[in-house]
Design an enzyme around this catalytic site. Sequence first.
Site, short mmCIF file in Angstrom:
data_model
loop_
_atom_site.label_atom_id
_atom_site.label_comp_id
_atom_site.label_asym_id
_atom_site.label_seq_id
_atom_site.Cartn_x
_atom_site.Cartn_y
_atom_site.Cartn_z
N ARG A 118 22.08 30.94 33.15
CA ARG A 118 22.55 32.38 32.10
C ARG A 118 22.91 30.84 30.62
O ARG A 118 23.19 31.66 29.54
CB ARG A 118 24.51 32.76 32.48
CG ARG A 118 24.12 33.56 33.82
CD ARG A 118 25.75 34.06 34.23
NE ARG A 118 25.94 32.74 34.90
CZ ARG A 118 26.15 32.52 36.32
NH1 ARG A 118 25.24 33.67 37.13
NH2 ARG A 118 27.00 31.84 36.59
N LYS A 167 39.03 38.93 23.09
CA LYS A 167 39.44 40.37 23.00
C LYS A 167 39.31 40.71 25.02
O LYS A 167 39.75 40.00 25.46
CB LYS A 167 38.00 40.42 23.30
CG LYS A 167 37.30 41.63 23.40
CD LYS A 167 35.34 41.86 23.66
CE LYS A 167 35.56 42.65 24.72
NZ LYS A 167 34.29 43.05 25.48
N GLU A 174 40.03 46.16 22.67
CA GLU A 174 38.79 46.88 22.44
C GLU A 174 39.59 47.90 24.20
O GLU A 174 39.79 47.98 25.11
CB GLU A 174 38.05 46.30 23.13
CG GLU A 174 36.90 46.69 23.86
CD GLU A 174 35.80 46.56 24.63
OE1 GLU A 174 35.33 44.92 24.88
OE2 GLU A 174 34.38 46.89 24.60
N LYS A 198 37.97 47.31 18.49
CA LYS A 198 37.01 47.29 18.51
C LYS A 198 37.26 48.89 20.02
O LYS A 198 37.10 49.06 21.10
CB LYS A 198 36.74 46.23 19.58
CG LYS A 198 34.96 46.22 20.65
CD LYS A 198 34.85 44.77 21.07
CE LYS A 198 32.98 45.00 21.44
NZ LYS A 198 32.75 43.94 21.35
P1 13P Z 1 28.65 46.78 24.23
O1 13P Z 1 28.36 46.79 22.83
O2 13P Z 1 27.07 46.33 25.07
O3 13P Z 1 29.13 48.19 24.68
O4 13P Z 1 29.03 45.71 25.22
C1 13P Z 1 30.45 45.62 24.25
C2 13P Z 1 31.46 44.82 24.86
O5 13P Z 1 31.64 43.75 24.78
C3 13P Z 1 31.90 45.45 25.51
O6 13P Z 1 33.13 44.74 26.45
#
Ligand code: 13P
Length: 350
Positions: free
Chosen positions: A46, A136, A177, A219
């Site tokens: 990773r 986030k 988000e 987001k």
């Molecule tokens: P994806 O663009 O692959 O959906 O992932 C963005 C992300 O930060 C999901 O939490």
Amino acid sequence: MNEQKLIDTAKTLVASDKGLLAIDESSPTCNKRFAKLEIPQTEECRRTYRELLITTPGLGEFISGVILYDETIRQQKKDGTPFVQVIAEAGIIPGIKVDMGAKALAGHPGETITEGLDGLRDRLYEYAQMGARFAKWRAVLTIGTDIPSRGCIEANAQTLARYAALCQEAGLVPMVEPEVLMTGDDSLERSSEVTTKVLQTVFQQLYTQRVMLEGMILKPNMVLPGSTCPQQASVEEVADTTVQCLLRSVPAAVPGIAFLSGGQSGELASMHLNAMNLRLRSRFSVGETLRLPWALTFSFGRALHQPALDLWHGKESNILAAQQALLHRANCNSAARQGEYTTEMDGTGA
Ligand code: 13P
């Protein structure tokens, strides 16, 4: 709270023609993606993968921010340079995912609440000390029969607002988000109705919890028909429906909206982002010019770096090709921000 610092960071994240790279998959999620390609699911793999991504030459030309995971923000390059330093030296702002994942919401079968508020204040201060400048949190809403419920929408919206307020207290820009999943057979109209409801509830709660809207980023998902819906939508329909939903829900004080890709292919995500931004420069309907109050940009995970992962396949000899693939998608999405992406850039033009 240093309001001006938050505003400046938020503006820089969504400025000009750049966007964000999300490499904040939790270790179990990252392992699942590695397993599909038979890449060993170890901390070192990773680390190697994230190192190859953040050391991509020229990345800072298209990328304004990188979202890291708790394991990743503590890692270093093979030569010992901390990842946060590598990112900052590339002219990119380091950020961090701070939620602890979506868990079953009691009394609401099939729905989730994102956890992680306990101890969050201390974790945010630690991440800020480590060099993170934004954070986030992802809430997950599923569309189905009678869901998402009011209880689920409100619980997640309030949790997002409490996390966002704590971020601003710690000097970190919250990247809020609320993801409405587009995995079922629901129509574009239903997806739009649910996304609008969710966003309106989120902003009511952000206001109630006294979050400074100028110092945050939203987001959201793009508004798409569910992936198994028989009636799929054109690129223009998706763009118009998404923009309409955002105009009805997101206050003009918010500086930028950075979409997640949500499982769309890299090309389709670029096409949708491009179509939305094209609307800024063209006629929305006869005699009317649409002017959006916020920047529309990208904060993609899979749609930016899945091609790089596929090419890397865990092999050192593939690192250069993987970096080129990441840079290519970053370039395409940067063009899409300006309404200048064409499928020819991906070699798939008609
Ligand atoms: P994806 O663009 O692959 O959906 O992932 C963005 C992300 O930060 C999901 O939490």
